[in-house]
Motif scaffolding. Structure first.
Motif: not given
Lengths: 232, 232
Positions: B178-179, B182, B186
């Motif tokens: 992921s980052t 993100e 989220h």
């Protein structure tokens, strides 16, 4: 380029999400039916629009999510002319597909099945079940042909630059990627092995048929389960 | 930088291999005992020398391969001062470890356990069980503390640039990375959630203890199984 490797634990299948960072247009390669909701969630959360679903071949070990993704997003499904008849676009060796500013190069790599394609995007090569990490796809069903697979891998994939990154359709050892250079040097079925040796090795493996063969192949020729069936 | 994500199917654990491309010096983060031979094989085939094994924390869900890797390669094992007493080097918040030309920045991220560390190498952040993809580590054993985990994630990790890549110790949905951007946007436990909400949520999860808790924690405090035991 936006890139994600996604994994289906039950069938050990890798699905790949690629997208143009600027236009946000996305493609999924080899999606799995049971993971459609997850995949759509990732697409949405990354702010992407799914334009394309690409199959490397008609799978025998899992049911594709292509049909349901198409129904839910309007994405077009692409695969080999000798693969599933349900597709929107038959893609052939040498074709280059546009995805925003990205270019997806189609490379025919038959041998695991007669419809097997690999896709090259920048330095990333999606090999389906043709070239696996330190292994390769089996060749004993779905018009598989060991000699043809040897030619596909050594003649088409091993001529790409060594630093090309290899992303396979499966890996059963928990490895997630490799490179062409590594596979040329360390793949025990191919490094320093003759075509004759490879054919004999592949033809003498005596493997049980894939568990989902009878269900998956007909389903995948129809791009997977229809929504009604998937919900039942 | 050479980078590989490795997966242990049984415990859903990600192990990471990083190496300096020029000097070929390598580190493994969170290796799994059952995968030591695989990991050594990858290290060897990539022409690397294992110098360092880093633990993000004393794991409760799998036994580390650190001790066996140390015995077989001479690599040094590093972890938090409040973690396993068997390590060669206690690494602390703010320290920067050299691996050839690479720099590994140590970030204390307690909360899942009191010894949890994250490691930042270029844009890649290895978060162990502190920050997971759309989730986080549990906080109900091994001196876990929900408030502390909230502070670690929001105060330390979410202050890194959005494009920082997040590589967790586990993912149970087949997501591999992921980052920070993100997760800020989220992660359902953290995006727009207050410290109070998070603490209440985490303290009311009522989870069963990890299956391997009684075996893994004592083993990991000793850097895993000794060779004799592993072979028996």
């Amino acid at each position: 380029m936006i890139f994600r490797q996604l994994f289906d634990q039950e069938t050990w299948t890798y699905t790949y999400l690629i997208a143009d960072e600027a236009t946000r247009e996305a493609a999924l390669i080899d999606p799995v039916d049971e993971q459609v909701e997850r995949d759509l969630s990732v697409v949405k959360e990354l702010g992407l629009t799914l334009k394309l679903v690409l199959e490397t071949h008609v799978h025998a070990d899992h049911v594709t999510g292509a049909g349901r993704l198409r129904e839910q997003t309007g994405a077009r499904v692409g695969a080999s002319p000798s693969g599933a008849p349900c597709v929107d676009r038959q893609v052939k060796d040498g074709e280059v597909l546009a995805l925003g500013g990205l270019r997806i190069q189609v490379i025919a790599t038959p041998g695991h099945t007669d419809d097997s394609l690999s896709y090259l995007v920048d330095r990333k090569l999606f090999t389906g079940d043709a070239l696996l990490i330190r292994a390769c796809g089996r060749t004993d069903f779905q018009n598989g042909d060991a000699g043809q697979l040897y030619d596909s891998i050594t003649g088409r994939l091993f001529t790409l630059p060594d630093e090309t990154e290899v992303y396979p359709g499966h890996d059963y050892a928990g490895l997630t990627m490799s490179t062409i250079g590594e596979e040329k040097q360390h793949n025990p079925r191919l490094a320093g092995k003759s075509r004759e040796w490879f054919i004999e090795f592949m033809n003498n493996r005596k493997l049980a048929p894939p568990k989902k063969l009878d269900i998956a192949v007909p389903a995948n020729r129809a791009c997977g389960k229809p929504i009604a069936q998937a919900q039942s």
